[in-house]
Design an enzyme around this catalytic site. Structure first.
Site, PDB file in Angstrom:
ATOM      1  CG  HIS A  89     -22.610  16.603 -33.741  1.00 11.84           C
ATOM      2  ND1 HIS A  89     -24.217  16.110 -33.957  1.00 11.84           N
ATOM      3  CD2 HIS A  89     -23.001  17.677 -33.151  1.00 11.84           C
ATOM      4  CE1 HIS A  89     -25.136  16.983 -33.409  1.00 11.84           C
ATOM      5  NE2 HIS A  89     -24.378  17.944 -32.824  1.00 11.84           N
ATOM      6  N   GLY A 155     -24.325  13.195 -30.533  1.00 10.23           N
ATOM      7  CA  GLY A 155     -25.022  12.094 -30.010  1.00 10.23           C
ATOM      8  C   GLY A 155     -24.033  11.298 -29.323  1.00 10.23           C
ATOM      9  N   GLY A 157     -23.641   8.190 -29.545  1.00 13.51           N
ATOM     10  CA  GLY A 157     -22.973   6.908 -30.319  1.00 13.51           C
ATOM     11  C   GLY A 157     -21.543   7.336 -30.877  1.00 13.51           C
ATOM     12  CE1 TYR A 445     -13.928  18.267 -30.578  1.00 11.29           C
ATOM     13  CE2 TYR A 445     -11.668  18.929 -29.644  1.00 11.29           C
ATOM     14  CZ  TYR A 445     -12.966  18.928 -29.641  1.00 11.29           C
ATOM     15  OH  TYR A 445     -13.635  19.204 -28.307  1.00 11.29           O
TER      16      TYR A 445
HETATM   17  P1  FDA Z   1     -21.876  10.633 -35.876  1.00  7.97           P
HETATM   18  O1  FDA Z   1     -23.040   9.980 -35.742  1.00  7.97           O
HETATM   19  O2  FDA Z   1     -21.664  11.387 -36.940  1.00  7.97           O
HETATM   20  O3  FDA Z   1     -20.842   9.479 -35.595  1.00  7.97           O
HETATM   21  C1  FDA Z   1     -19.394   9.933 -35.536  1.00  7.97           C
HETATM   22  C2  FDA Z   1     -18.567   8.675 -35.971  1.00  7.97           C
HETATM   23  O4  FDA Z   1     -18.908   7.438 -34.856  1.00  7.97           O
HETATM   24  C3  FDA Z   1     -18.746   8.158 -37.265  1.00  7.97           C
HETATM   25  O5  FDA Z   1     -17.689   7.232 -37.774  1.00  7.97           O
HETATM   26  C4  FDA Z   1     -20.000   7.008 -36.986  1.00  7.97           C
HETATM   27  O6  FDA Z   1     -19.990   6.157 -37.972  1.00  7.97           O
HETATM   28  C5  FDA Z   1     -19.615   6.452 -35.630  1.00  7.97           C
HETATM   29  N1  FDA Z   1     -20.788   5.981 -34.826  1.00  7.97           N
HETATM   30  C6  FDA Z   1     -21.922   6.512 -34.615  1.00  7.97           C
HETATM   31  N2  FDA Z   1     -22.865   6.114 -34.073  1.00  7.97           N
HETATM   32  C7  FDA Z   1     -22.237   4.880 -33.704  1.00  7.97           C
HETATM   33  C8  FDA Z   1     -22.470   3.706 -33.176  1.00  7.97           C
HETATM   34  N3  FDA Z   1     -23.827   3.631 -32.367  1.00  7.97           N
HETATM   35  N4  FDA Z   1     -21.726   2.587 -32.910  1.00  7.97           N
HETATM   36  C9  FDA Z   1     -20.393   2.512 -33.579  1.00  7.97           C
HETATM   37  N5  FDA Z   1     -19.973   3.678 -34.327  1.00  7.97           N
HETATM   38  C10 FDA Z   1     -20.903   4.930 -34.179  1.00  7.97           C
HETATM   39  N6  FDA Z   1     -16.470  16.748 -28.903  1.00  7.97           N
HETATM   40  C11 FDA Z   1     -16.103  16.546 -27.639  1.00  7.97           C
HETATM   41  O7  FDA Z   1     -15.444  15.861 -27.027  1.00  7.97           O
HETATM   42  N7  FDA Z   1     -16.590  17.415 -26.738  1.00  7.97           N
HETATM   43  C12 FDA Z   1     -17.456  18.678 -27.175  1.00  7.97           C
HETATM   44  O8  FDA Z   1     -17.794  19.440 -26.139  1.00  7.97           O
HETATM   45  C13 FDA Z   1     -17.818  18.625 -28.395  1.00  7.97           C
HETATM   46  N8  FDA Z   1     -18.886  19.563 -28.853  1.00  7.97           N
HETATM   47  C14 FDA Z   1     -19.004  19.287 -30.196  1.00  7.97           C
HETATM   48  C15 FDA Z   1     -19.998  20.439 -30.974  1.00  7.97           C
HETATM   49  C16 FDA Z   1     -20.566  20.311 -32.135  1.00  7.97           C
HETATM   50  C17 FDA Z   1     -21.102  21.258 -32.504  1.00  7.97           C
HETATM   51  C18 FDA Z   1     -19.847  19.280 -32.957  1.00  7.97           C
HETATM   52  C19 FDA Z   1     -20.423  19.317 -34.196  1.00  7.97           C
HETATM   53  C20 FDA Z   1     -19.105  18.231 -32.412  1.00  7.97           C
HETATM   54  C21 FDA Z   1     -18.662  18.530 -30.992  1.00  7.97           C
HETATM   55  N9  FDA Z   1     -17.668  17.717 -30.518  1.00  7.97           N
HETATM   56  C22 FDA Z   1     -17.435  17.686 -29.213  1.00  7.97           C
HETATM   57  C23 FDA Z   1     -17.219  16.219 -31.498  1.00  7.97           C
HETATM   58  C24 FDA Z   1     -18.170  15.128 -31.044  1.00  7.97           C
HETATM   59  O9  FDA Z   1     -17.835  14.493 -30.080  1.00  7.97           O
HETATM   60  C25 FDA Z   1     -17.966  14.075 -32.312  1.00  7.97           C
HETATM   61  O10 FDA Z   1     -18.322  14.527 -33.613  1.00  7.97           O
HETATM   62  C26 FDA Z   1     -18.734  12.617 -32.120  1.00  7.97           C
HETATM   63  O11 FDA Z   1     -18.084  11.767 -32.853  1.00  7.97           O
HETATM   64  C27 FDA Z   1     -20.256  12.970 -32.759  1.00  7.97           C
HETATM   65  O12 FDA Z   1     -20.818  11.796 -32.271  1.00  7.97           O
HETATM   66  P2  FDA Z   1     -22.394  11.622 -33.232  1.00  7.97           P
HETATM   67  O13 FDA Z   1     -22.798  10.240 -32.547  1.00  7.97           O
HETATM   68  O14 FDA Z   1     -23.031  12.998 -33.006  1.00  7.97           O
HETATM   69  O15 FDA Z   1     -21.696  11.701 -34.394  1.00  7.97           O
END
Ligand code: FDA
Length: 502
Positions: A89, A155, A157, A445
Site C-alpha cells: 500500500h 499490510g 508490515g 502517507y
Molecule cells: P508496503 O508493502 O507497500 O510497505 C510500505 C513500506 O514499508 C515500504 O517502504 C516497504 O519496503 C516497507 N515494508 C513493508 N514490509 C516490511 C517489513 N516486513 N519489514 C520492514 N519494512 C517493510 N494508514 C493509516 O495510518 N491509517 C489508515 O487508515 C490507512 N488507510 C489506507 C488505505 C489505503 C487504500 C492505502 C493505500 C493506504 C492506507 N494507509 C493508512 C497507509 C498505510 O498505512 C501505508 O501505506 C503502509 O505503509 C502500508 O503498509 P503495507 O505493508 O501495505 O505497504
C-alpha cells in the site's frame, strides 16, 4: 546479457543453499504470467502499474523465516538492491519499484495471526492484512480489538512500521504504540527479537518507517478492550446545510471530546456541490452518544435514526464501506474493490482553519478530478504519549491531522500532471494554516515531493529534508540507530534513514 544471467544463476543457487527448509523458496522471473500477477497482486496505486514503471529483476515470495534470511544474505552477496513488500500500500510504490535494478521480497505468504485471549496479545506475521488481524481477533473474542487503520487490505508490515492510525486512536493511540515484541531479520541475515535486538533498534522499528532497519517477520501486539456494543453514524452536510460552520466547529471540539468518541470528516465534491461527511465511531451505546453530541456538537443535529449499534468487528466492516451486517469474512479479502490513480500528502494542524480559509478550500476542490480531504481527530491517547516514546513524533499540541488526496481514473501523463500539480498547488495554499518548521508529515502517507535520493544513498543533510518532517527530533536518533545496526546501508529506499560515519 550473459553476465546478468550468470548473476541470476548464482543468486538462485545462493538462495537454495541458504534456505534450509523445504519446500524451496518460490521465485518469479520477468516475462512470465505468474510474475505479472504476483507483482500486480497488491499494487494499490495505478500510477505504478504502468509499463514504464521499473520492474524487479526477480520476485521472491518466502514461505519460511529461513527464506527471508536467505534473500537478505544472497542480495547482499550479489550487491542487489532489495525491496520488501508486505501489503503493497505504499503511496509512492517504494515497496515494488526502484531507480536501480532490484529484487522484491514479497511477504504475502507469511501471514499467520495467533491470538492469545488469555494473555490479551497476538503474534501477527507481516504478510497479514489489517482485515485478517481484526477477523482473527473477533473469532476469538467479542471484547478485544486492536487500534490500527480503517482499510482492511493494508499490510501489517509497512503499516505498523510507520505508526498506524485508525478509529481507536483517541482511546488507545497508534498501532505502533501497542507493539510489545517483534522478530526481525537484520542485514547479516540473523533473526532478532526484542531482547536480542536491544531497546534502541526495538524503538526504531515501531514508527521509524519500513525499509530502513531490516525485514520485520512478525509483531507481538497488545490487544485492547472494546465494549460489546459500539455505535456508528455517517452524516453528510453540504454548503446549504451549513458545512462551513460545521467543519469550523468540528475543528475546535473534535480533540476535546471523550476519548471513546472518534469523528473524522471527509471533504469533497458530490453532485457538483461541496460535501462534508462526518464519520463516527463511539465506544458505547447510541443513547450515550446522543447525549454527548447534544452537549458538545448540537449543530450537527444527530438523531437516533442516524445511529447504528453493532459489535466492534461490524464497525470495522462499516468503516471499510462494507455493509455492517455483512459476513465478517469480507475482511479477509486481500484486494481492494477498485484501484485508482492517486497522489496524497499530509499535514498537522494546531489552530482551527478560519471560515475564510475553509472557503478557499471549497473553491479549490472544484479544480481537480476527484479531490478528497480527510480530517482526523487528535486528543486522548495519541496526544498523551511523549514525542520520543516511539519515532512517530506528532503528539501533544496538534488538534487534528489532514490527509490530502486526489484520485483520477484515466491513464495518461496529462491527466496525471493536472491532478498532481493541483495537489502541489493545494499544499501551498494550506501552508499558512498548518504546522511550520518543520511542516510535519506522516511517513505512512509517503510523499516523494518532500525529497528523495537516488538508490537510497542520501547524506544526513539531504535526508533531513523529509526526515525532520516525518520524525522531527527523533530523526537524529533514528540516524544513530541506523548507523549502528546497518552501517553499510543495506536496507534502503528513496526516503530511508541514512547512515553517518562512525
Ligand atoms: P508496503 O508493502 O507497500 O510497505 C510500505 C513500506 O514499508 C515500504 O517502504 C516497504 O519496503 C516497507 N515494508 C513493508 N514490509 C516490511 C517489513 N516486513 N519489514 C520492514 N519494512 C517493510 N494508514 C493509516 O495510518 N491509517 C489508515 O487508515 C490507512 N488507510 C489506507 C488505505 C489505503 C487504500 C492505502 C493505500 C493506504 C492506507 N494507509 C493508512 C497507509 C498505510 O498505512 C501505508 O501505506 C503502509 O505503509 C502500508 O503498509 P503495507 O505493508 O501495505 O505497504
Amino acid at each position: 546479457s550473459a553476465s546478468s544471467s550468470s548473476i541470476h544463476d548464482n543468486f538462485l543457487k545462493c538462495l537454495s543453499t541458504h534456505s534450509n527448509q523445504s519446500p524451496e523458496i518460490p521465485i518469479y522471473i520477468p516475462n512470465t504470467s505468474s510474475y505479472s500477477s504476483i507483482l500486480q497482486s497488491s499494487i494499490q496505486n495505478q500510477r505504478f502499474l504502468s509499463s514504464t514503471t521499473p520492474k524487479p529483476q526477480l520476485i521472491v515470495t518466502p514461505l519460511h523465516d529461513s527464506h527471508v534470511q536467505a534473500s537478505v544474505i544472497c542480495c547482499r552477496k550479489y550487491g542487489l538492491q532489495l525491496k520488501v513488500r508486505s501489503g503493497g500500500h505504499d503511496y509512492e510504490g517504494l515497496s515494488y519499484t526502484s531507480d536501480v535494478p532490484f529484487v522484491v521480497v514479497d511477504m504475502a505468504n507469511i501471514r499467520s495471526v495467533d491470538v492469545d485471549v488469555e494473555d490479551g496479545s497476538a503474534w501477527v506475521q507481516v504478510g497479514a492484512t489489517l482485515g485478517e488481524v481484526y477477523y482473527n481477533i473477533a473469532e476469538k473474542s467479542r471484547t478485544y480489538g486492536f487500534p490500527a487503520g480503517t482499510c482492511p487490505t493494508v499490510g501489517v508490515g509497512g503499516h505498523f512500521s510507520g505508526g498506524g492510525y485508525g478509529a481507536l486512536v483517541r482511546k488507545f493511540g497508534l498501532a505502533a504504540d501497542n507493539i510489545i515484541d517483534a522478530r526481525l531479520v537484520n542485514a547479516k541475515g540473523e533473526i532478532l527479537d526484542k531482547k536480542s535486538m536491544g531497546k534502541d533498534l526495538f524503538w526504531a522499528i515501531r514508527g521509524g518507517g519500513g525499509g530502513s532497519f531490516g525485514i520485520v517477520l512478525s509483531w507481538k501486539i497488545k490487544l485492547v478492550p472494546v465494549p460489546q456494543t459500539v455505535t456508528v453514524f455517517r452524516v453528510n452536510r453540504n454548503l446549504e446545510q451549513g458545512a462551513t460552520a460545521l467543519v469550523h466547529k468540528w475543528q475546535s471540539i473534535s480533540h476535546t471530546l471523550p476519548r471513546e468518541l472518534f469523528i473524522r470528516v471527509f471533504m469533497g465534491r458530490a453532485n457538483n456541490t461541496i460535501n462534508a461527511s462526518f464519520q463516527t465511531l463511539y465506544l458505547g451505546k447510541s443513547k450515550q452518544l446522543l447525549n454527548v453530541m447534544k452537549q458538545s456538537f448540537p449543530e450537527l443535529g444527530i438523531k437516533s435514526s442516524d445511529c447504528a449499534e453493532m459489535s466492534w468487528i461490524q464497525s470495522a466492516l462499516y468503516f471499510a464501506d462494507f455493509p455492517a451486517n455483512g459476513p465478517v469474512n469480507l475482511l479477509l479479502n486481500r484486494t481492494q474493490m477498485t484501484t485508482r490513480f492517486f497522489k496524497a500528502k499530509s499535514d498537522f494542524v494546531t489552530e482551527p482553519v478560519s471560515e475564510t480559509g475553509l472557503k478557499g478550500i471549497w473553491i479549490r476542490l472544484y479544480e481537480a478530478d476527484e479531490p478528497l480531504i480527510i480530517l482526523s481527530p487528535y486528543g486522548g491517547r495519541i496526544s498523551e504519549i511523549g514525542e520520543s516514546e516511539i519515532p512517530y513524533p506528532h503528539r501533544d499540541g496538534y488538534i487534528y491531522e489532514i490527509q490530502h488526496l486526489v484520485y483520477w481514473d484515466k491513464e495518461g501523463i496529462e491527466v496525471a500532471n493536472k491532478n498532481i500539480n493541483w495537489m502541489r498547488m493545494f499544499y501551498r495554499y494550506m501552508a499558512p494554516y498548518v504546522s511550520k518548521s518543520p511542516r510535519a508529515a506522516y511517513i505512512n502517507y509517503r510523499d516523494l515531493d518532500l525529497g528523495q535520493s537516488r538508490n537510497g544513498t542520501a547524506t544526513y543533510s539531504q535526508a533531513r529534508a523529509w526526515g525532520v518532517k516525518y520524525f522531527n527530533k527523533n530523526f537524529k536518533t533514528l540516524v544513530q540507530v541506523k548507523s549502528k545496526f546497518d552501517p553499510d546501508n543495506f536496507f534502503r529506499n528513496e526516503q530511508s534513514i541514512p547512515t553517518v560515519p562512525a
